[in-house]
Design a protein around this motif. Sequence first.
Motif, PDB file in Angstrom:
ATOM      1  N   SER A 189       0.862  -1.178   0.000  1.00 23.00           N
ATOM      2  CA  SER A 189       0.000   0.000   0.000  1.00 23.00           C
ATOM      3  C   SER A 189       0.905   1.237   0.000  1.00 23.00           C
ATOM      4  CB  SER A 189      -0.879   0.010   1.252  1.00 23.00           C
ATOM      5  OG  SER A 189      -0.087   0.266   2.407  1.00 23.00           O
ATOM      6  N   LEU A 190       0.316   2.381  -0.220  1.00 15.53           N
ATOM      7  CA  LEU A 190       1.100   3.620  -0.203  1.00 15.53           C
ATOM      8  C   LEU A 190       1.812   3.794   1.140  1.00 15.53           C
ATOM      9  CD1 LEU A 190       2.060   6.302  -1.346  1.00 15.53           C
ATOM     10  CD2 LEU A 190      -0.179   7.281  -0.754  1.00 15.53           C
ATOM     11  N   MET A 191       1.116   3.525   2.234  1.00 16.71           N
ATOM     12  CA  MET A 191       1.745   3.699   3.546  1.00 16.71           C
ATOM     13  C   MET A 191       2.822   2.654   3.802  1.00 16.71           C
ATOM     14  SD  MET A 191       0.779   6.476   4.779  1.00 16.71           S
ATOM     15  CE  MET A 191       1.490   6.340   6.391  1.00 16.71           C
ATOM     16  N   GLU A 192       2.602   1.415   3.391  1.00 15.51           N
ATOM     17  CA  GLU A 192       3.634   0.384   3.539  1.00 15.51           C
ATOM     18  C   GLU A 192       4.867   0.760   2.724  1.00 15.51           C
ATOM     19  OE1 GLU A 192       0.865  -3.582   4.219  1.00 15.51           O
ATOM     20  OE2 GLU A 192       1.206  -2.856   2.176  1.00 15.51           O
ATOM     21  N   PHE A 193       4.635   1.276   1.527  1.00 21.42           N
ATOM     22  CA  PHE A 193       5.733   1.739   0.680  1.00 21.42           C
ATOM     23  C   PHE A 193       6.490   2.872   1.361  1.00 21.42           C
ATOM     24  CE2 PHE A 193       6.956   5.006  -2.453  1.00 21.42           C
ATOM     25  CZ  PHE A 193       7.993   4.335  -3.079  1.00 21.42           C
ATOM     26  N   ALA A 194       5.754   3.858   1.851  1.00 18.15           N
ATOM     27  CA  ALA A 194       6.392   5.008   2.512  1.00 18.15           C
ATOM     28  C   ALA A 194       7.195   4.577   3.730  1.00 18.15           C
ATOM     29  CB  ALA A 194       5.333   6.039   2.899  1.00 18.15           C
ATOM     30  N   ASP A 195       6.712   3.567   4.444  1.00 20.16           N
ATOM     31  CA  ASP A 195       7.436   3.053   5.609  1.00 20.16           C
ATOM     32  C   ASP A 195       8.712   2.318   5.214  1.00 20.16           C
ATOM     33  OD1 ASP A 195       5.556   4.039   7.386  1.00 20.16           O
ATOM     34  OD2 ASP A 195       4.457   2.141   7.538  1.00 20.16           O
ATOM     35  N   SER A 196       8.822   1.934   3.941  1.00 20.80           N
ATOM     36  CA  SER A 196       9.939   1.100   3.482  1.00 20.80           C
ATOM     37  C   SER A 196      11.050   1.867   2.771  1.00 20.80           C
ATOM     38  CB  SER A 196       9.412   0.016   2.529  1.00 20.80           C
ATOM     39  OG  SER A 196       8.474  -0.795   3.189  1.00 20.80           O
ATOM     40  N   ILE A 197      10.842   3.150   2.511  1.00 20.63           N
ATOM     41  CA  ILE A 197      11.882   3.929   1.838  1.00 20.63           C
ATOM     42  C   ILE A 197      12.250   5.142   2.690  1.00 20.63           C
ATOM     43  CG2 ILE A 197      11.157   3.205  -0.472  1.00 20.63           C
ATOM     44  CD1 ILE A 197      10.017   6.063  -0.817  1.00 20.63           C
ATOM     45  N   GLY A 198      13.434   5.661   2.416  1.00 19.35           N
ATOM     46  CA  GLY A 198      13.897   6.827   3.149  1.00 19.35           C
ATOM     47  C   GLY A 198      14.063   8.028   2.240  1.00 19.35           C
ATOM     48  N   PRO A 199      14.386   9.148   2.834  1.00 26.62           N
ATOM     49  CA  PRO A 199      14.568  10.375   2.062  1.00 26.62           C
ATOM     50  C   PRO A 199      15.663  10.262   0.995  1.00 26.62           C
ATOM     51  CG  PRO A 199      14.453  10.865   4.402  1.00 26.62           C
ATOM     52  CD  PRO A 199      14.500   9.376   4.265  1.00 26.62           C
ATOM     53  N   ASP A 200      16.679   9.453   1.247  1.00 29.62           N
ATOM     54  CA  ASP A 200      17.762   9.303   0.270  1.00 29.62           C
ATOM     55  C   ASP A 200      17.262   8.666  -1.022  1.00 29.62           C
ATOM     56  OD1 ASP A 200      19.508  10.430   2.065  1.00 29.62           O
ATOM     57  OD2 ASP A 200      20.366   8.517   2.713  1.00 29.62           O
ATOM     58  N   GLU A 201      16.431   7.628  -0.886  1.00 33.98           N
ATOM     59  CA  GLU A 201      15.866   6.981  -2.073  1.00 33.98           C
ATOM     60  C   GLU A 201      14.946   7.949  -2.828  1.00 33.98           C
ATOM     61  OE1 GLU A 201      16.581   3.464   0.732  1.00 33.98           O
ATOM     62  OE2 GLU A 201      15.659   5.414   0.989  1.00 33.98           O
ATOM     63  N   MET A 202      14.170   8.709  -2.068  1.00 32.92           N
ATOM     64  CA  MET A 202      13.281   9.695  -2.692  1.00 32.92           C
ATOM     65  C   MET A 202      14.094  10.729  -3.474  1.00 32.92           C
ATOM     66  SD  MET A 202       9.988   9.345  -2.158  1.00 32.92           S
ATOM     67  CE  MET A 202       9.637  10.999  -2.652  1.00 32.92           C
ATOM     68  N   GLN A 203      15.166  11.207  -2.874  1.00 33.63           N
ATOM     69  CA  GLN A 203      15.987  12.224  -3.525  1.00 33.63           C
ATOM     70  C   GLN A 203      16.680  11.666  -4.764  1.00 33.63           C
ATOM     71  OE1 GLN A 203      16.082  15.559  -2.520  1.00 33.63           O
ATOM     72  NE2 GLN A 203      16.942  15.720  -4.560  1.00 33.63           N
ATOM     73  N   ALA A 204      17.176  10.433  -4.671  1.00 36.93           N
ATOM     74  CA  ALA A 204      17.832   9.808  -5.825  1.00 36.93           C
ATOM     75  C   ALA A 204      16.857   9.663  -6.988  1.00 36.93           C
ATOM     76  CB  ALA A 204      18.409   8.445  -5.436  1.00 36.93           C
ATOM     77  N   TRP A 205      15.618   9.250  -6.693  1.00 39.66           N
ATOM     78  CA  TRP A 205      14.610   9.123  -7.750  1.00 39.66           C
ATOM     79  C   TRP A 205      14.257  10.489  -8.331  1.00 39.66           C
ATOM     80  CZ3 TRP A 205       9.455  10.919  -7.678  1.00 39.66           C
ATOM     81  CH2 TRP A 205       8.716  10.569  -8.806  1.00 39.66           C
ATOM     82  N   SER A 206      14.068  11.456  -7.462  1.00 39.28           N
ATOM     83  CA  SER A 206      13.729  12.806  -7.918  1.00 39.28           C
ATOM     84  C   SER A 206      14.834  13.362  -8.807  1.00 39.28           C
ATOM     85  CB  SER A 206      13.500  13.719  -6.709  1.00 39.28           C
ATOM     86  OG  SER A 206      13.167  15.014  -7.131  1.00 39.28           O
ATOM     87  N   ASP A 207      16.081  13.161  -8.401  1.00 37.14           N
ATOM     88  CA  ASP A 207      17.222  13.630  -9.203  1.00 37.14           C
ATOM     89  C   ASP A 207      17.265  12.924 -10.556  1.00 37.14           C
ATOM     90  OD1 ASP A 207      17.916  15.256  -7.082  1.00 37.14           O
ATOM     91  OD2 ASP A 207      19.589  14.005  -6.416  1.00 37.14           O
ATOM     92  N   SER A 208      16.975  11.620 -10.566  1.00 37.08           N
ATOM     93  CA  SER A 208      17.035  10.871 -11.822  1.00 37.08           C
ATOM     94  C   SER A 208      15.943  11.319 -12.781  1.00 37.08           C
ATOM     95  CB  SER A 208      16.953   9.367 -11.580  1.00 37.08           C
ATOM     96  OG  SER A 208      15.657   8.987 -11.190  1.00 37.08           O
ATOM     97  N   THR A 209      14.767  11.644 -12.266  1.00 38.39           N
ATOM     98  CA  THR A 209      13.693  12.099 -13.149  1.00 38.39           C
ATOM     99  C   THR A 209      13.968  13.497 -13.671  1.00 38.39           C
ATOM    100  OG1 THR A 209      12.343  12.859 -11.294  1.00 38.39           O
ATOM    101  CG2 THR A 209      11.918  10.644 -12.110  1.00 38.39           C
ATOM    102  N   THR A 210      14.597  14.335 -12.862  1.00 36.13           N
ATOM    103  CA  THR A 210      14.965  15.681 -13.310  1.00 36.13           C
ATOM    104  C   THR A 210      16.027  15.594 -14.392  1.00 36.13           C
ATOM    105  OG1 THR A 210      14.465  16.608 -11.141  1.00 36.13           O
ATOM    106  CG2 THR A 210      15.883  17.910 -12.567  1.00 36.13           C
ATOM    107  N   THR A 211      17.024  14.741 -14.204  1.00 37.41           N
ATOM    108  CA  THR A 211      18.082  14.551 -15.191  1.00 37.41           C
ATOM    109  C   THR A 211      17.509  14.014 -16.490  1.00 37.41           C
ATOM    110  OG1 THR A 211      19.695  14.130 -13.450  1.00 37.41           O
ATOM    111  CG2 THR A 211      20.265  13.358 -15.653  1.00 37.41           C
TER     112      THR A 211
END
Length: 101
Positions: free
Chosen positions: A66-88
């Motif tokens: 679920s969205l909450m289970e997913f959110a509980d399983s990732i950290g800010p570093d993974e979020m930032q890496a994904w955000s950076d990759s989509t921007t690039t």
Amino acid sequence: MSKLEITINGKAYPCRQTMGAMLRFKQETGKEVTDIEPGSLADLCTFLWCCIVSACKSDGVEFNLSLMEFADSIGPDEMQAWSDSTTTEAQHDGDGEKKTE
């Protein structure tokens, strides 16, 4: 469109922006993807989840978090890496020559 994988709890899942991901984001938040504020971690986390759900559905990969289970399983570093990759990726999409038909 490049293929990206996200590892969650030791398992790699496909992740890419699709029309399905954008529609899922609208269903979850009531907002368009174009309305995501760059600093909104909730929106970015939700859109990342939508991208994984959509890519898994398209590729026939089981993804039951679920969205909450997913959110509980990732950290800010993974979020930032994904955000950076989509921007690039978006910046590179604009670097090519214009195509004419």
